[in-house]
Design an enzyme around this catalytic site. Structure first.
Site, PDB file in Angstrom:
ATOM      1  N   GLY A 135       7.097 -75.244 -91.261  1.00  0.00           N
ATOM      2  CA  GLY A 135       7.721 -74.034 -91.775  1.00  0.00           C
ATOM      3  C   GLY A 135       8.873 -74.298 -92.729  1.00  0.00           C
ATOM      4  N   GLY A 177       8.569 -75.559 -95.616  1.00  0.00           N
ATOM      5  CA  GLY A 177       8.140 -75.339 -96.996  1.00  0.00           C
ATOM      6  C   GLY A 177       7.454 -76.534 -97.644  1.00  0.00           C
ATOM      7  N   SER A 209       5.781 -85.628 -90.190  1.00  0.00           N
ATOM      8  CA  SER A 209       6.156 -87.041 -90.016  1.00  0.00           C
ATOM      9  C   SER A 209       7.560 -87.195 -89.435  1.00  0.00           C
ATOM     10  CB  SER A 209       6.001 -87.840 -91.318  1.00  0.00           C
ATOM     11  OG  SER A 209       6.457 -87.146 -92.446  1.00  0.00           O
TER      12      SER A 209
END
Lengths: 308, 631
Positions: B468, B470, B539
């Protein structure tokens, strides 16, 4: 990111500290050989740093020949008392009593009895298994091949062709029966580094490193201080009967026994002057050491026998 | 004072008897005023005695009298010189006797290597061998000095020929930064001063390159590793742990874990003789005190709680054998790793590596100067990283318990694999045997050729950040922009990867790591194909991102951190995932139940809660233009 940049002297310092800590962790009875010179002064400061806030957990040992400069003895005793270090002084009394002197026996023999033999006896007497020395690889070409951890056999001898490879910073500290080790934490330092560090850290050194007017005689291109001969007990003035005493501004670039330590002409009375002089000099550091001039391999031969 | 700000560069020189190595070093020392008159006089005397007409500069470098008598070099010697900006330590390794052992030793402490090639002879077997050893030791920078240009009339053709031959070969090696410099050590061309005889050469001189090559970035400042050397206890109120930081950085107040006990605490203070530090970094020697009273001794390792090394007692490593006596598979050795000695066995030699060709050979034994991949079992676990990621925690030596000799140098690859995996590997190897050139010979069409046709360089743009934050939005817009500009692009994100390649993985920490490992490898394939690869993955772990980074050359990997407060991410919740977590439908989720490690030094930070998508895309394209990825 720049805050992680690490100046050269700090890097050398960190490596030397690492080496000292490895020795203290891995050996039963280490000692630091203390020769009173500038390298010893730096080595002592590094030891103070390595074990701070504790005291460094080994004594200093001076192998004395009786022929050192008076300023050196004075400095040694005051310095060791100030920093609260344990100082052991060892002398080969037997040969000192016999009047062992370079002008009588030659430099090689004199060094052998008073320094090499003196050192080997002292190491044995105190049962030291590791001895720190202030030698640097840059000083002399046979030292360029010396390991940081230099293994000696039971006679203190160095076998240059049979040295352990030293990889990364993983020092092999294991010894066989009878072996001891000489450890050189200043291996990668140069003379200029030593002086820069002395200035950066404000480390005290013997004042005779600095220039002033001194009485000398020139012999084989080396300026020998006149006081050299006052330390010879017998027929003291005979050795320079026909030689001319001169007064010149000079200093001592590396310190040893008076008869074998030449002065160099110099006007450097401050640390800043001295550093500039060392950077600009075209002569090597041991140019004034009579004991190295015997032959192209003089130092190597002494080292093999157990000298530093 | 200028000297205090000087940095240090350690390099190793390799070359054979006649390609002018001693002359080159002699030249560097001479021109930087590091040879003294009396030293010069001593070798002048020896040269004369031997009946040589000219002063033999090589004598300056041969330290021992046996060497000077025989005119050969028998061991690694260290030389020192300085320029206005740097201090240099040269590990000077001889070209013939015990070549491998000495080069490995000299290379182990070096950040850069110089290989000398005689322009008259071109690329010989030994020039390849030097490259292979340097690659095995993972020295990040290589200078190939093409010497004796004066003897080939300073010919650009000869130079270019050697460069292209060596480049073809070096594709197989794991060295990212290779430069070629045409020199004449004898005449001084391009050593410290630019040559008038080779106006066609536009690169820097050897000394200039040595002075300016950037090596700070080669240090691992990510993974904090602190092997304890000594416990400092001057009095009852002080208990400190002395050591040198092998890698990474640490701040007072940070949470740490102690290996092997696994106990945790916080760093109370970082003590040095000079002053207390707020932050310390590799390679500083410091003393740490901890908030809790914990029993710690030499050989233990202090690390960050969320960044652990691997802990195994069965590993695989590349070793170089250095002893006259051959390896013994049955007898124990003593292994020294960081500050720890452990008993170790070598149950199996996987294969021997021919240092002239890189070919693998089966073997049961290993003798002096041979290099092999082996399995090692240790009596207690090692705390290590792969040598590739961390030289300090990835290296070890083996000691013979009887002679106390150092018998091998080792570089850890990773944990040893299971027998099944090994069997699989052996089979694969057998099938490759028919055409050995396909085993290690790089890509069919060099990346460079592909890039030339594409009109831009290959790169990996790696987006990391919370769900979330972006990542995907920006990645998608960025790809469209680049594609429209004629770039070859590829987008990899959670959707593309998890639906196929990683369909078998879940969301545990282990699976997340594996997911990123595969993503990184996939990115590398597209990268080699010349694409600008845009990766968008949460990640969360530093180590996984470091892995992906390590696959790609340094200036081609861009870590882009989409920074955004977790609250904003939750509000955005584009895929309804945070909601599912709240409802208990998803158990493991970064930022909620599992941890996100913020990037320490991303190339780009995109604050997506403060700026528009277009703005950020423009910024990123600007940056990669600046870095000459695109025109």
């Amino acid at each position: 990111m720049n805050s992680y940049s690490f100046p050269y002297l700090k890097q050398l310092e960190s490596e030397s500290i690492h080496i000292m800590r490895e020795v203290v962790a891995e050996f039963k009875n280490p000692v630091m050989l203390y020769s009173v010179g500038k390298d010893s002064s730096v080595m002592v400061r590094l030891a103070q740093k390595a074990f701070y806030p504790g005291k460094f957990p080994f004594p200093l040992m001076h192998i004395d020949t009786g022929y050192k400069f008076p300023e050196m003895y004075e400095f040694r005793d005051r310095f060791c008392e100030e920093i609260g270090a344990t100082l052991i002084v060892e002398r080969n009394e037997e040969w000192i009593a016999k009047g062992c002197h370079p002008l009588k026996l030659g430099t090689d023999k004199c060094c052998w009895y008073l320094k090499t033999q003196g050192l080997l006896d002292a190491l044995k007497k105190h049962d030291f298994d590791a001895a720190f020395g202030g030698a640097r690889r840059e000083e002399e070409k046979s030292r360029a091949k010396e390991r940081v951890f230099s293994i000696r056999d039971e006679f203190g001898q160095w076998d240059p062709k049979n040295q352990r490879p030293e990889l990364w910073d993983l020092y092999n500290t294991r010894l066989n029966e009878g072996q001891t080790v000489r450890v050189f934490p200043l291996s990668n330092w140069t003379e200029v580094d030593i002086w820069n560090y002395i200035r950066m850290e404000n480390i005290p050194v013997v004042p005779i490193y600095f220039a002033r007017e001194r009485e000398v005689i020139a012999r084989n291109g080396i300026l020998i201080p006149v006081s050299a001969f006052s330390t010879v007990q017998d027929d003291e003035n005979s050795h320079y009967n026909n030689e001319k005493i001169r007064k010149i501004n000079c200093r001592f670039r590396s310190l040893g026994c008076i008869p074998c330590t030449g002065a160099i002409p110099s006007e450097s009375t401050t640390l800043d002057d001295l550093i500039i002089e060392v950077i600009n000099t075209r002569k090597s550091e041991r140019e004034n050491r009579v004991i190295d001039l015997g032959s192209d391999a003089a130092m190597e031969d002494k080292k093999k026998e157990g000298y530093f | 004072m200028p000297t205090r700000e000087k940095t240090l560069l350690r390099f190793v020189t390799t070359g054979s008897v006649d390609d002018g190595k001693s002359t080159l070093i002699g030249r560097l020392l001479y021109e930087t005023k590091s040879i003294f008159e009396d030293q010069y006089a001593a070798v002048e005397k020896t040269s004369k005695k031997r009946g040589q007409d000219e002063v033999d500069l090589a004598l300056l470098l041969d330290g021992l009298s046996t060497e000077r008598e025989q005119g050969i070099t028998i061991d690694v010697a260290y030389r020192y010189f300085e320029s206005p900006n740097r201090k240099f330590i040269i590990a000077d390794t001889p070209g013939h006797v015990q070549y491998t052992r000495n080069t490995v030793t000299g290379a182990s402490t070096s950040e850069l290597a110089i290989i000398l090639i005689d322009a008259r002879n071109g690329v010989l077997t030994q020039s390849r061998r030097h490259g292979i050893i340097i690659s095995l030791l993972q020295i990040p920078h290589l200078i190939v000095a093409i010497n004796k240009m004066d003897l080939v009339d300073y010919s650009e053709e000869v130079y270019k020929d050697i460069v292209s031959t060596y480049q073809d070969f070096s594709e197989k090696l794991d060295i990212h930064d290779i430069v070629f410099i045409p020199v004449s050590a004898l005449k001084g061309d391009n050593v410290t001063a630019k040559s008038d005889n080779m106006s066609w050469y536009e690169g820097s001189t050897l000394l200039h390159y040595l002075e300016t090559v950037h090596v700070t970035a080669d240090r691992n400042l990510l993974d904090f590793r602190f092997p304890v050397q000594n416990v400092i206890r001057p009095h009852l109120d002080f208990r400190g742990f002395a050591g040198r930081i092998t890698s990474g950085t640490i701040n007072a107040g940070e949470e740490i874990a102690i290996l092997p006990s696994g106990r945790t605490s916080t760093v109370e203070s970082i003590v040095t003789y000079d002053n207390e530090l707020k932050e310390a970094f590799a390679p500083q020697s410091v003393v740490l005190t901890l908030a809790d009273k914990i029993d710690i001794s030499r050989g233990d390792m202090i690390v960050r709680k969320n960044n652990l090394p691997q802990i195994e007692n069965h590993i695989e490593a590349i070793i170089c054998w250095m002893d006259e006596e051959a390896i013994s598979n049955g007898n124990p050795y003593i292994l020294k790793h960081t500050t720890k000695y452990v008993k170790a066995f070598i149950p199996r030699i996987l294969y021997k590596i021919d240092v002239n060709t890189l070919h693998r050979e089966k073997t049961d034994t290993l003798s002096l100067n041979e290099i092999a991949r082996v399995e090692i079992r240790t009596a207690s676990p090692l705390f290590f990283d792969s040598y590739k990621n961390n030289h300090g925690t990835g290296s070890f030596i083996l000691i013979d318990p009887y002679t106390s000799n150092t018998v091998a140098a080792g570089m850890i690859r990773g944990p040893a694999r299971t027998i099944d995996e090994l069997a699989e590997k052996t089979e694969a190897k057998a099938s490759q045997k028919k055409s050995p050139h396909t085993v290690w010979s790089g890509w069919n069409i060099p990346k460079k050729t592909r890039e030339e046709r594409n009109g831009h360089k290959a790169a990996v743009l790696w987006f990391t950040g919370y769900s979330g934050s972006g990542k995907s939005t920006i990645a998608r817009n960025l790809e469209k922009t680049l594609f429209a500009a004629g770039c070859h692009t590829m987008l990899l994100d959670g959707d593309t990867i998890r639906h196929g390649l990683c369909g078998d993985l879940g969301f545990s920490n282990e699976d997340r790591s594996e997911n990123i490992r595969r993503a990184g490898e996939a990115a590398k394939l597209f990268f080699e194909s010349g694409d600008i690869v845009i990766c968008a993955f949460i990640s969360p772990f530093e180590r996984d991102r470091a892995f992906a980074r390590a696959l790609i050359p340094k200036d081609r990997f861009f870590e882009i951190y989409t920074k955004c407060s977790l609250d904003v991410c939750k509000r955005r919740d584009p895929n309804g995932l945070y909601k599912k977590v709240k409802n208990g439908e998803i158990k493991e989720f970064t930022g909620i139940s599992s941890h996100y490690e913020e990037p320490q030094a991303p190339e780009i930070i995109a604050e997506t809660d403060l700026r528009t998508v277009d703005d950020i895309v423009t910024e990123i394209t600007g940056i990669i233009k600046e870095k000459e990825i695109i025109k």
